[in-house]
Structures are given as C-alpha cells and as structure tokens.
Design a protein around this motif. Sequence first.
Motif, PDB file in Angstrom:
ATOM      1  N   TYR A  59       5.999  13.132  -0.181  1.00  0.00           N
ATOM      2  CA  TYR A  59       4.795  12.827  -0.952  1.00  0.00           C
ATOM      3  C   TYR A  59       4.514  13.949  -1.962  1.00  0.00           C
ATOM      4  CZ  TYR A  59      -0.097  11.396  -1.721  1.00  0.00           C
ATOM      5  OH  TYR A  59      -1.286  11.006  -2.275  1.00  0.00           O
ATOM      6  N   TYR A  60       4.722  15.191  -1.527  1.00  0.00           N
ATOM      7  CA  TYR A  60       4.552  16.333  -2.437  1.00  0.00           C
ATOM      8  C   TYR A  60       5.507  16.188  -3.624  1.00  0.00           C
ATOM      9  CZ  TYR A  60       4.454  21.087  -4.226  1.00  0.00           C
ATOM     10  OH  TYR A  60       4.327  22.180  -5.049  1.00  0.00           O
ATOM     11  N   GLN A  61       6.777  15.894  -3.329  1.00  0.00           N
ATOM     12  CA  GLN A  61       7.773  15.746  -4.400  1.00  0.00           C
ATOM     13  C   GLN A  61       7.437  14.580  -5.324  1.00  0.00           C
ATOM     14  OE1 GLN A  61       9.328  18.893  -4.333  1.00  0.00           O
ATOM     15  NE2 GLN A  61      10.839  17.583  -5.305  1.00  0.00           N
ATOM     16  N   GLY A  84       7.233  14.040 -15.205  1.00  0.00           N
ATOM     17  CA  GLY A  84       7.885  12.986 -15.975  1.00  0.00           C
ATOM     18  C   GLY A  84       9.348  12.780 -15.612  1.00  0.00           C
ATOM     19  N   SER A  85       9.734  13.190 -14.414  1.00  0.00           N
ATOM     20  CA  SER A  85      11.133  13.044 -13.988  1.00  0.00           C
ATOM     21  C   SER A  85      11.417  11.602 -13.570  1.00  0.00           C
ATOM     22  CB  SER A  85      11.395  13.981 -12.805  1.00  0.00           C
ATOM     23  OG  SER A  85      12.612  13.657 -12.181  1.00  0.00           O
ATOM     24  N   HIS A  86      12.684  11.183 -13.623  1.00  0.00           N
ATOM     25  CA  HIS A  86      13.020   9.820 -13.209  1.00  0.00           C
ATOM     26  C   HIS A  86      13.421   9.751 -11.739  1.00  0.00           C
ATOM     27  CE1 HIS A  86      16.884  11.477 -14.563  1.00  0.00           C
ATOM     28  NE2 HIS A  86      17.417  10.724 -13.634  1.00  0.00           N
ATOM     29  N   PHE A  87      13.318  10.862 -10.999  1.00  0.00           N
ATOM     30  CA  PHE A  87      13.513  10.796  -9.544  1.00  0.00           C
ATOM     31  C   PHE A  87      12.629  11.854  -8.882  1.00  0.00           C
ATOM     32  CE2 PHE A  87      15.993  14.607  -8.602  1.00  0.00           C
ATOM     33  CZ  PHE A  87      16.437  14.971  -9.868  1.00  0.00           C
ATOM     34  N   ASP A  88      12.380  11.658  -7.572  1.00  0.00           N
ATOM     35  CA  ASP A  88      11.486  12.560  -6.842  1.00  0.00           C
ATOM     36  C   ASP A  88      12.236  13.550  -5.963  1.00  0.00           C
ATOM     37  OD1 ASP A  88       9.202  11.113  -7.783  1.00  0.00           O
ATOM     38  OD2 ASP A  88       9.605   9.595  -6.268  1.00  0.00           O
ATOM     39  N   LEU A  89      13.323  13.080  -5.356  1.00  0.00           N
ATOM     40  CA  LEU A  89      14.018  13.875  -4.343  1.00  0.00           C
ATOM     41  C   LEU A  89      15.512  13.651  -4.441  1.00  0.00           C
ATOM     42  CD1 LEU A  89      11.929  12.246  -1.628  1.00  0.00           C
ATOM     43  CD2 LEU A  89      12.175  14.690  -1.489  1.00  0.00           C
ATOM     44  N   ASP A  90      16.264  14.637  -3.948  1.00  0.00           N
ATOM     45  CA  ASP A  90      17.696  14.449  -3.766  1.00  0.00           C
ATOM     46  C   ASP A  90      17.960  13.994  -2.334  1.00  0.00           C
ATOM     47  OD1 ASP A  90      19.592  14.988  -5.949  1.00  0.00           O
ATOM     48  OD2 ASP A  90      18.402  16.815  -6.172  1.00  0.00           O
ATOM     49  N   GLY A 136       0.775  -1.232   0.000  1.00  0.00           N
ATOM     50  CA  GLY A 136       0.000   0.000   0.000  1.00  0.00           C
ATOM     51  C   GLY A 136       0.799   1.271   0.000  1.00  0.00           C
ATOM     52  N   ALA A 137       1.963   1.301   0.638  1.00  0.00           N
ATOM     53  CA  ALA A 137       2.748   2.537   0.635  1.00  0.00           C
ATOM     54  C   ALA A 137       3.477   2.651  -0.699  1.00  0.00           C
ATOM     55  CB  ALA A 137       3.742   2.544   1.781  1.00  0.00           C
ATOM     56  N   PRO A 138       3.474   3.827  -1.292  1.00  0.00           N
ATOM     57  CA  PRO A 138       4.147   3.963  -2.589  1.00  0.00           C
ATOM     58  C   PRO A 138       5.670   3.982  -2.462  1.00  0.00           C
ATOM     59  CG  PRO A 138       3.239   6.071  -1.883  1.00  0.00           C
ATOM     60  CD  PRO A 138       2.834   5.062  -0.848  1.00  0.00           C
ATOM     61  N   LYS A 139       6.322   3.843  -3.597  1.00  0.00           N
ATOM     62  CA  LYS A 139       7.790   3.932  -3.624  1.00  0.00           C
ATOM     63  C   LYS A 139       8.187   5.382  -3.846  1.00  0.00           C
ATOM     64  CE  LYS A 139       8.239  -0.597  -3.843  1.00  0.00           C
ATOM     65  NZ  LYS A 139       8.556  -1.305  -2.606  1.00  0.00           N
ATOM     66  N   VAL A 157      22.516   7.797  -9.932  1.00  0.00           N
ATOM     67  CA  VAL A 157      21.966   6.626  -9.246  1.00  0.00           C
ATOM     68  C   VAL A 157      20.748   7.022  -8.418  1.00  0.00           C
ATOM     69  CG1 VAL A 157      22.466   4.654  -7.745  1.00  0.00           C
ATOM     70  CG2 VAL A 157      24.292   5.656  -9.136  1.00  0.00           C
ATOM     71  N   VAL A 158      19.657   6.266  -8.598  1.00  0.00           N
ATOM     72  CA  VAL A 158      18.397   6.569  -7.922  1.00  0.00           C
ATOM     73  C   VAL A 158      17.942   5.334  -7.152  1.00  0.00           C
ATOM     74  CG1 VAL A 158      15.988   7.289  -8.246  1.00  0.00           C
ATOM     75  CG2 VAL A 158      17.770   8.208  -9.758  1.00  0.00           C
ATOM     76  N   ASN A 159      17.648   5.496  -5.871  1.00  0.00           N
ATOM     77  CA  ASN A 159      17.160   4.399  -5.030  1.00  0.00           C
ATOM     78  C   ASN A 159      15.626   4.418  -5.046  1.00  0.00           C
ATOM     79  OD1 ASN A 159      17.203   3.824  -1.394  1.00  0.00           O
ATOM     80  ND2 ASN A 159      16.993   2.350  -3.021  1.00  0.00           N
ATOM     81  N   HIS A 160      15.016   3.294  -5.463  1.00  0.00           N
ATOM     82  CA  HIS A 160      13.556   3.175  -5.394  1.00  0.00           C
ATOM     83  C   HIS A 160      13.245   2.405  -4.121  1.00  0.00           C
ATOM     84  CE1 HIS A 160      12.475   3.852  -9.896  1.00  0.00           C
ATOM     85  NE2 HIS A 160      13.638   4.415  -9.611  1.00  0.00           N
ATOM     86  N   VAL A 161      12.540   3.027  -3.202  1.00  0.00           N
ATOM     87  CA  VAL A 161      12.351   2.410  -1.888  1.00  0.00           C
ATOM     88  C   VAL A 161      10.965   2.773  -1.348  1.00  0.00           C
ATOM     89  CG1 VAL A 161      13.583   4.351  -0.784  1.00  0.00           C
ATOM     90  CG2 VAL A 161      13.418   2.199   0.426  1.00  0.00           C
ATOM     91  N   ASP A 162      10.372   1.839  -0.609  1.00  0.00           N
ATOM     92  CA  ASP A 162       9.098   2.112   0.058  1.00  0.00           C
ATOM     93  C   ASP A 162       9.256   3.390   0.888  1.00  0.00           C
ATOM     94  OD1 ASP A 162       6.542   0.306   1.327  1.00  0.00           O
ATOM     95  OD2 ASP A 162       7.359   1.891   2.596  1.00  0.00           O
ATOM     96  N   VAL A 163       8.291   4.293   0.754  1.00  0.00           N
ATOM     97  CA  VAL A 163       8.447   5.608   1.386  1.00  0.00           C
ATOM     98  C   VAL A 163       8.542   5.496   2.911  1.00  0.00           C
ATOM     99  CG1 VAL A 163       5.969   6.159   1.366  1.00  0.00           C
ATOM    100  CG2 VAL A 163       7.616   8.007   1.363  1.00  0.00           C
ATOM    101  N   GLU A 164       7.908   4.481   3.517  1.00  0.00           N
ATOM    102  CA  GLU A 164       7.997   4.325   4.968  1.00  0.00           C
ATOM    103  C   GLU A 164       9.404   3.874   5.390  1.00  0.00           C
ATOM    104  OE1 GLU A 164       5.730   5.413   6.955  1.00  0.00           O
ATOM    105  OE2 GLU A 164       4.104   5.726   5.525  1.00  0.00           O
TER     106      GLU A 164
END
Length: 443
Positions: free
Chosen positions: A193-195, A203-209, A28-31, A154-161
């Motif tokens: 979550y805003y980011q 359409g970016s390939h990452f959300d945050l630094d 349920g929690a997004p990445k 390099v981008v880490n995709h991880v459960d937001v929690e």
Amino acid sequence: MDAILSASVMALSAGLAIFSTASVAEAGAPKVRVRILDGARSVAIRGFDLQFRSVNREDLKLQQASALRSLAGRPSLSARSDRLSNWNLSCPNGGVVQATQTAANGKYPLRNVFFAGPVRVESPAGFVTVAGKQYREKVFVHPIQTRHGWECEVVNHVDVENYLDGLVNAEFSAAWNREAIDAQVIAARTYAYYQMKLMTKRGSHFDLDSTIKDQVYDGSMREDYRSRLSAIRTRGQVLKVSRSDEWPIKAYYHSTCGGTTELPEVVWGTRMKGFSHRVTCPYCRNSPSFIWDVPLSAREIALAIWKGARDLGPADREITRAWPRTWEKDLRESILVDLRVSAQNASGRAEVVTSRWKNVGGKEFALDMPGTQFRYWIGPSRLKSTVFQVLAAGKDQWVLRGRGFGHGVGLCQWGAKTLGEQGKKAREILKFYYPDTVIARAW
Ligand SMILES: [Zn+2]
C-alpha cells in the motif's frame, strides 16, 4: 480438542467455499501494479481467448514518426479461437508492441499484429500466463528503452488482496501458524500500500517489483486456502503511526534478525516514519540462518570489491575514508593482508569494514566500506546480514561468522513464527516488531 477439530473443519469448509468463487477480490480493494518482467527481448504469453488492447494511442501521435504510427495499426484484437493461444510479444521500435501468434509448440509464427504500446492483455478466463507463470486479471506490456535497446516490460494489475494471496508462499509459508501468517500478510499489505501511494504520486507505471527488491511474487500458482483465508481475515488492515494518518508506514520485514532488529537509517541512510525503536528479539533462534559461517578466499574478496566498486562507484558514505584515486589499479596489483570490522553499532551490525592490501612493491593501503555495501558486494544471500565478525582461518582463507538473514528492519519472520507458536495474536506480534504503529483499515 473438539473445539480445535471443529474450528479446523470450519476453516477447511470456508476454504472450499472460497475456492468456488474466483478469488479474494471484492469491490473496494485497490489494484496493485506489480512489475513481473523488467526488460525482455521477447515475452511468451498464453491464455484462453486473449484480448489485446492498445491503451493510450494518443501518446503515440505525439511521440513517434508517421511510419511508426501506420505500423502500429491495431487498437485492439480479440483472439477468439475458444482455445488456448500462444503469443510472443516483442517491442522492436519505440512505442510499438509486436504480437506474433505461434503454433502450440511456440515455434511457427501464424500471424503478426502491431500495436501502439502499452498493450493490455487479458482473458475472459481471468488468468494470463506470462513466461510460464500464471497471473490473475490483466497484464500490461510496456515498450521501454534499456541499455540493450528497446525491450518489453510486463506489469500485472491485480486486486491487492489477490496479490497477497499469491505472495504468502513466495515470501514465507502458509504452513506456518495462523497468527504469524496474519501478521506477515498485514506487513506485506502495508508495504504494498505504501508503494502504491508512492509510485502513483511519482507518476510511475508500476508500484512494486516481483523480486527481492520489493516482495517476491510468482503470480497465482502459489495461492492456497490458508493464504487465502489469511488475506480474508486481515482484509484491508495496514500499519500506520496514527489511525488518522493518510500514509501507512513502509513496513519492511526480513527473515531473521539474529537478536536485535535494526533502524532504517542504519541500513539505508534515511530515517523512516514509524521506525524509532530497535527491538530485542530472542525468538529467531530456530531459524536456519540464526548463526552462519561464510568462508571466502582472498581472491573472491578482491574480485567482489573490485567489481562492486567498478559498477557502483567506490564506497561513498561519510562514515568511511575516501579511497585513493588509483584504487582500481591498486586493487588489481595487490594482495589482501587484513580484513576486519572496524566499526559496529549498538546492535552488532558492521558499520565499517576495512580491508588492507599490499602491492608488489610492499606498499600497504586500506580501503574502507560501509557494512551494508560490503554485504551487497559479496552477495546478499551469501553474506546473509551485516551482523558478522571476520575470523582469519589459514592462509588466504577468511571466515565470516555472523547472525541473522536480511536487513533486520521491521518484522523478523522467524521470530514472528515462534511468537505465534507461543500463542501470541497477530496484533501482538505486529506491536512487538513495529512498536511505533497501530493497525488501521485502508479498505
Ligand atoms: Zn529475530
């Protein structure tokens, strides 16, 4: 006393129980996609039985020459050696990721594999080590073009929690009181979550630094049971202006407001939803940055202004006078004769900083800068906030005396710490610093 003791024993056993499962992640929690390296010639990646997979090979056909297509031959690779393997990844040409397996000491190349980028790297163990730091779940290596040529991002995709669990000790401290930690975890989740919504829309390939640009994150190595419990207690909670809103606010926070919080339009020139009130905060007095002095020599100031203006353009906000066209030459050939805060706002932040200079011919001229720009040029950790005054202290020496640390927008971390110690609940702390918001469940 007994109640407190049994509560802490329960918390501890809950913590241990959680340790036995892999992470805070549940369905349920997004990445969240966190950029952990922003342009590197080569990236050291380590992990058990690493799996590499080229994620969108179709794009390569459109973008690249045929020679490159044949070079980037492998769609996927599983390094099944039942042990740790070491790799150096580089992005030598447009779209290609080169993975070189090396001996344990990282020196001797064992084999070379080419992929069409981006490449996804993961391990059945659930962790991948990138440049010495361990990250949960997956990392993506993207070839990008920078001013130095082709590099890897390099981008880490991880459960937001799980991301929040790792964030607590990097951005603040899990040793602080529980309600202050919960308030900050909710603010950090809201910011992330805003980011996530914004960058997906763009359409970016990452959300945050993973730096102070957004939120400082060092992967999983700073997780502990207190940060984990906080993420569980506040799971999915974010701040919105109204519960029916689709978007959360961009929940900025900072170390120490120094007495009053600030509005986004004052700091960044743009109004933001959910921030219509400044808050008087007498609670951050215990912060080591509540009051500070920064001594600066005239030469340091001249160099900082010259470099800042050269790299980013001279001060350009409407609130300042235009600079003379010959500013670069003028600055190099002049000495600083005066520096002062020439305009400040209601909360005591420097709006305009004016510097006066005298050239070899004795001619004087002035250069104005917005306070936020001046702070950035001097260095945001050196000049900790824009709440300052200039004290001239002796020949060629200037002392800037100020209050607070950070931009001042949203939650004041040291203030939240005091409020938590005084028995305020997380929701009360959040209502105090974000008075225009409510807490809503996003997942
Ligand atoms: Zn404060």
